[in-house]
Design a protein around this motif. Structure first.
Motif, PDB file in Angstrom:
ATOM      1  N   TRP A  93       0.828  -1.205   0.000  1.00  0.00           N
ATOM      2  CA  TRP A  93       0.000   0.000   0.000  1.00  0.00           C
ATOM      3  C   TRP A  93       0.865   1.258   0.000  1.00  0.00           C
ATOM      4  CZ3 TRP A  93      -4.591  -0.003  -1.706  1.00  0.00           C
ATOM      5  CH2 TRP A  93      -5.492  -1.039  -1.460  1.00  0.00           C
ATOM      6  N   GLU A  94       1.973   1.247   0.724  1.00  0.00           N
ATOM      7  CA  GLU A  94       2.875   2.402   0.710  1.00  0.00           C
ATOM      8  C   GLU A  94       3.335   2.727  -0.708  1.00  0.00           C
ATOM      9  OE1 GLU A  94       5.269   2.805   4.950  1.00  0.00           O
ATOM     10  OE2 GLU A  94       6.283   1.941   3.217  1.00  0.00           O
ATOM     11  N   ARG A  95       3.697   1.694  -1.453  1.00  0.00           N
ATOM     12  CA  ARG A  95       4.165   1.929  -2.822  1.00  0.00           C
ATOM     13  C   ARG A  95       3.054   2.471  -3.695  1.00  0.00           C
ATOM     14  NH1 ARG A  95       6.993  -2.922  -1.515  1.00  0.00           N
ATOM     15  NH2 ARG A  95       5.416  -4.237  -2.502  1.00  0.00           N
ATOM     16  N   GLU A  96       1.832   2.006  -3.478  1.00  0.00           N
ATOM     17  CA  GLU A  96       0.715   2.476  -4.294  1.00  0.00           C
ATOM     18  C   GLU A  96       0.284   3.892  -3.915  1.00  0.00           C
ATOM     19  OE1 GLU A  96      -3.981   1.368  -4.878  1.00  0.00           O
ATOM     20  OE2 GLU A  96      -2.522  -0.268  -4.968  1.00  0.00           O
ATOM     21  N   ILE A  97       0.212   4.145  -2.623  1.00  0.00           N
ATOM     22  CA  ILE A  97      -0.283   5.443  -2.151  1.00  0.00           C
ATOM     23  C   ILE A  97       0.791   6.517  -2.233  1.00  0.00           C
ATOM     24  CG2 ILE A  97      -1.106   6.663  -0.079  1.00  0.00           C
ATOM     25  CD1 ILE A  97      -2.517   4.056   0.717  1.00  0.00           C
ATOM     26  N   GLY A  98       2.039   6.104  -2.035  1.00  0.00           N
ATOM     27  CA  GLY A  98       3.133   7.065  -2.087  1.00  0.00           C
ATOM     28  C   GLY A  98       3.332   7.832  -0.805  1.00  0.00           C
ATOM     29  N   ARG A  99       3.021   7.189   0.323  1.00  0.00           N
ATOM     30  CA  ARG A  99       3.267   7.819   1.618  1.00  0.00           C
ATOM     31  C   ARG A  99       3.568   6.745   2.653  1.00  0.00           C
ATOM     32  NH1 ARG A  99      -3.094   9.050   3.000  1.00  0.00           N
ATOM     33  NH2 ARG A  99      -3.069   8.117   5.079  1.00  0.00           N
ATOM     34  N   GLU A 100       4.194   7.154   3.728  1.00  0.00           N
ATOM     35  CA  GLU A 100       4.561   6.210   4.780  1.00  0.00           C
ATOM     36  C   GLU A 100       3.320   5.720   5.521  1.00  0.00           C
ATOM     37  OE1 GLU A 100       7.450   5.943   8.738  1.00  0.00           O
ATOM     38  OE2 GLU A 100       7.254   7.829   7.627  1.00  0.00           O
ATOM     39  N   LEU A 101       3.296   4.432   5.804  1.00  0.00           N
ATOM     40  CA  LEU A 101       2.212   3.819   6.570  1.00  0.00           C
ATOM     41  C   LEU A 101       2.832   3.078   7.753  1.00  0.00           C
ATOM     42  CD1 LEU A 101       0.023   2.399   3.646  1.00  0.00           C
ATOM     43  CD2 LEU A 101      -0.460   4.438   5.026  1.00  0.00           C
ATOM     44  N   PRO A 102       2.964   3.736   8.891  1.00  0.00           N
ATOM     45  CA  PRO A 102       3.592   3.092  10.050  1.00  0.00           C
ATOM     46  C   PRO A 102       2.702   2.003  10.633  1.00  0.00           C
ATOM     47  CG  PRO A 102       2.694   5.226  10.663  1.00  0.00           C
ATOM     48  CD  PRO A 102       2.545   5.120   9.179  1.00  0.00           C
ATOM     49  N   GLY A 103       3.294   1.106  11.403  1.00  0.00           N
ATOM     50  CA  GLY A 103       2.534   0.068  12.077  1.00  0.00           C
ATOM     51  C   GLY A 103       1.414   0.660  12.917  1.00  0.00           C
ATOM     52  N   GLY A 104       0.226   0.091  12.792  1.00  0.00           N
ATOM     53  CA  GLY A 104      -0.944   0.558  13.526  1.00  0.00           C
ATOM     54  C   GLY A 104      -1.839   1.484  12.738  1.00  0.00           C
ATOM     55  N   VAL A 105      -1.389   1.977  11.584  1.00  0.00           N
ATOM     56  CA  VAL A 105      -2.150   2.983  10.850  1.00  0.00           C
ATOM     57  C   VAL A 105      -3.457   2.436  10.284  1.00  0.00           C
ATOM     58  CG1 VAL A 105      -1.070   2.620   8.593  1.00  0.00           C
ATOM     59  CG2 VAL A 105      -1.896   4.913   9.211  1.00  0.00           C
ATOM     60  N   PHE A 106      -3.541   1.138  10.065  1.00  0.00           N
ATOM     61  CA  PHE A 106      -4.791   0.544   9.596  1.00  0.00           C
ATOM     62  C   PHE A 106      -5.704   0.170  10.765  1.00  0.00           C
ATOM     63  CE2 PHE A 106      -4.056  -1.105   4.992  1.00  0.00           C
ATOM     64  CZ  PHE A 106      -3.662   0.164   4.600  1.00  0.00           C
ATOM     65  N   GLY A 107      -5.299   0.562  11.969  1.00  0.00           N
ATOM     66  CA  GLY A 107      -6.078   0.219  13.151  1.00  0.00           C
ATOM     67  C   GLY A 107      -5.736  -1.147  13.699  1.00  0.00           C
ATOM     68  N   GLU A 108      -4.637  -1.733  13.194  1.00  0.00           N
ATOM     69  CA  GLU A 108      -4.291  -3.083  13.645  1.00  0.00           C
ATOM     70  C   GLU A 108      -3.556  -3.037  14.980  1.00  0.00           C
ATOM     71  OE1 GLU A 108      -0.455  -2.119  11.311  1.00  0.00           O
ATOM     72  OE2 GLU A 108      -2.561  -1.547  11.278  1.00  0.00           O
ATOM     73  N   ASN A 109      -3.842  -4.037  15.803  1.00  0.00           N
ATOM     74  CA  ASN A 109      -3.140  -4.189  17.080  1.00  0.00           C
ATOM     75  C   ASN A 109      -1.793  -4.852  16.908  1.00  0.00           C
ATOM     76  OD1 ASN A 109      -6.348  -4.992  17.982  1.00  0.00           O
ATOM     77  ND2 ASN A 109      -5.326  -3.302  19.030  1.00  0.00           N
ATOM     78  N   LEU A 110      -1.706  -5.761  15.937  1.00  0.00           N
ATOM     79  CA  LEU A 110      -0.472  -6.489  15.691  1.00  0.00           C
ATOM     80  C   LEU A 110      -0.034  -6.237  14.264  1.00  0.00           C
ATOM     81  CD1 LEU A 110      -1.440  -9.963  17.233  1.00  0.00           C
ATOM     82  CD2 LEU A 110      -0.551  -7.935  18.413  1.00  0.00           C
ATOM     83  N   THR A 111       1.146  -5.687  14.087  1.00  0.00           N
ATOM     84  CA  THR A 111       1.755  -5.602  12.766  1.00  0.00           C
ATOM     85  C   THR A 111       2.755  -6.740  12.682  1.00  0.00           C
ATOM     86  OG1 THR A 111       1.543  -3.187  12.863  1.00  0.00           O
ATOM     87  CG2 THR A 111       2.905  -4.109  11.111  1.00  0.00           C
ATOM     88  N   THR A 112       2.501  -7.684  11.770  1.00  0.00           N
ATOM     89  CA  THR A 112       3.298  -8.901  11.701  1.00  0.00           C
ATOM     90  C   THR A 112       4.349  -8.815  10.601  1.00  0.00           C
ATOM     91  OG1 THR A 112       1.820 -10.018  10.137  1.00  0.00           O
ATOM     92  CG2 THR A 112       1.315 -10.243  12.493  1.00  0.00           C
ATOM     93  N   GLN A 113       5.375  -9.643  10.736  1.00  0.00           N
ATOM     94  CA  GLN A 113       6.419  -9.764   9.720  1.00  0.00           C
ATOM     95  C   GLN A 113       6.584 -11.238   9.381  1.00  0.00           C
ATOM     96  OE1 GLN A 113       8.453  -6.904   8.537  1.00  0.00           O
ATOM     97  NE2 GLN A 113       8.808  -8.408   6.922  1.00  0.00           N
ATOM     98  N   ASP A 114       6.654 -11.535   8.072  1.00  0.00           N
ATOM     99  CA  ASP A 114       6.875 -12.901   7.582  1.00  0.00           C
ATOM    100  C   ASP A 114       5.756 -13.857   7.980  1.00  0.00           C
ATOM    101  OD1 ASP A 114       9.289 -12.095   6.422  1.00  0.00           O
ATOM    102  OD2 ASP A 114      10.414 -12.520   8.250  1.00  0.00           O
ATOM    103  N   LEU A 115       4.543 -13.350   8.089  1.00  0.00           N
ATOM    104  CA  LEU A 115       3.379 -14.170   8.393  1.00  0.00           C
ATOM    105  C   LEU A 115       2.332 -13.923   7.305  1.00  0.00           C
ATOM    106  CD1 LEU A 115       2.077 -16.088  10.532  1.00  0.00           C
ATOM    107  CD2 LEU A 115       1.050 -14.040  11.553  1.00  0.00           C
ATOM    108  N   ALA A 116       1.872 -14.988   6.645  1.00  0.00           N
ATOM    109  CA  ALA A 116       0.915 -14.870   5.540  1.00  0.00           C
ATOM    110  C   ALA A 116      -0.497 -14.719   6.108  1.00  0.00           C
ATOM    111  CB  ALA A 116       1.016 -16.080   4.628  1.00  0.00           C
ATOM    112  N   VAL A 117      -0.831 -13.526   6.543  1.00  0.00           N
ATOM    113  CA  VAL A 117      -2.105 -13.296   7.233  1.00  0.00           C
ATOM    114  C   VAL A 117      -3.294 -13.593   6.319  1.00  0.00           C
ATOM    115  CG1 VAL A 117      -3.533 -11.567   8.393  1.00  0.00           C
ATOM    116  CG2 VAL A 117      -1.068 -11.624   8.811  1.00  0.00           C
ATOM    117  N   THR A 118      -3.240 -13.172   5.065  1.00  0.00           N
ATOM    118  CA  THR A 118      -4.367 -13.398   4.153  1.00  0.00           C
ATOM    119  C   THR A 118      -4.597 -14.888   3.911  1.00  0.00           C
ATOM    120  OG1 THR A 118      -3.927 -11.288   3.070  1.00  0.00           O
ATOM    121  CG2 THR A 118      -5.312 -12.835   1.878  1.00  0.00           C
ATOM    122  N   ASP A 119      -3.529 -15.681   3.980  1.00  0.00           N
ATOM    123  CA  ASP A 119      -3.642 -17.127   3.754  1.00  0.00           C
ATOM    124  C   ASP A 119      -3.925 -17.910   5.028  1.00  0.00           C
ATOM    125  OD1 ASP A 119      -3.107 -16.752   1.049  1.00  0.00           O
ATOM    126  OD2 ASP A 119      -0.941 -16.957   1.339  1.00  0.00           O
ATOM    127  N   ALA A 120      -4.061 -17.231   6.162  1.00  0.00           N
ATOM    128  CA  ALA A 120      -4.360 -17.921   7.415  1.00  0.00           C
ATOM    129  C   ALA A 120      -5.759 -18.524   7.342  1.00  0.00           C
ATOM    130  CB  ALA A 120      -4.273 -16.950   8.589  1.00  0.00           C
TER     131      ALA A 120
END
Length: 226
Positions: free
Chosen positions: A78-105
């Motif tokens: 989304w950062e690349r598409e929108i062209g602005r920084e999106l820090p962890g939590g900006v989507f209202g998420e409690n957990l920002t994960t790394q290397d976890l396929a959340v959509t495929d969970a």
């Protein structure tokens, strides 16, 4: 190994884009351990993380939406598409994960986080007008829906404490193929997928009732299957 990049909590702030006068969508990373517990019914104790708030307790919160996770990799796209920084939590998420396929969970999949906490994947996040107003991007709900990387709501199976850097391990996978991505597409874009959702026992009962209602023949007044 997958891990938590950040743990994020938010406080109520004024908004004109909700049925409630405030929103808590602006989550910010915190340092140190954060207690995780099973929240009360929707409308009472709205979140599973100590120090976090949910303003619209009519539509959000409760045991089936105790915690919300979003993948850093999806934020990066989304950062690349929108062209602005999106820090962890900006989507209202409690957990920002790394290397976890959340959509495929898988719905009902369980994650052990750190040494204590176990969370269960329950449902995809459906975007709302508060989210759209917060991001302030043109046609945001449509764009978010078409991308179909909604993030995952989670239940608290075993409480405890978590912190940024904790490893995330998948410790249980259910015997069906209904992922967060499949559930989201069925509920928003591809109604032909709806019958598949009923195979996911861990899908919230309220969501299953909506699915059954949509699958009933037009004009039928039959009660939902128990």
């Amino acid at each position: 190994m997958a891990y938590l990049l950040s743990v994020n909590v938010g406080s109520p702030a004024p908004t004109a884009h909700s049925d409630f006068p405030t929103t808590s969508i602006d989550k910010r990373p915190v340092t140190g351990p954060v207690a995780v517990a099973v929240p009360g019914p929707r409308g009472t104790t709205p979140t599973g993380l100590r120090g976090d708030s949910i303003s619209d307790v009519k539509h959000h919160g409760g045991p089936d939406q105790a915690v919300y996770a979003y993948a850093r990799e999806d934020l990066d796209r989304w950062e690349r598409e929108i062209g602005r920084e999106l820090p962890g939590g900006v989507f209202g998420e409690n957990l920002t994960t790394q290397d976890l396929a959340v959509t495929d969970a898988l719905i009902g999949e369980r994650w052990r986080i750190g040494e204590e906490v176990v969370l269960e994947v329950s449902a995809p996040r459906i975007p709302c007008r508060t989210f759209a107003a917060w991001l302030d991007e043109a046609a945001w709900i449509k764009r978010f829906t078409v991308r179909a990387t909604p993030g995952a709501y989670l239940r608290v199976v075993r409480p405890g404490s978590i912190r940024a850097g904790d490893p995330v391990e998948v410790v249980h996978t259910p015997a069906h193929d209904v992922t967060i991505g499949v559930a989201f597409r069925a509920l928003t874009l591809e109604p032909d997928l709806l019958p598949r959702l009923l195979a996911a026992d861990a899908l919230p009962e309220a969501t299953k009732d909506k699915v059954r209602a949509r699958l009933r023949p037009s004009g039928s007044s039959a009660s939902p299957t128990p």
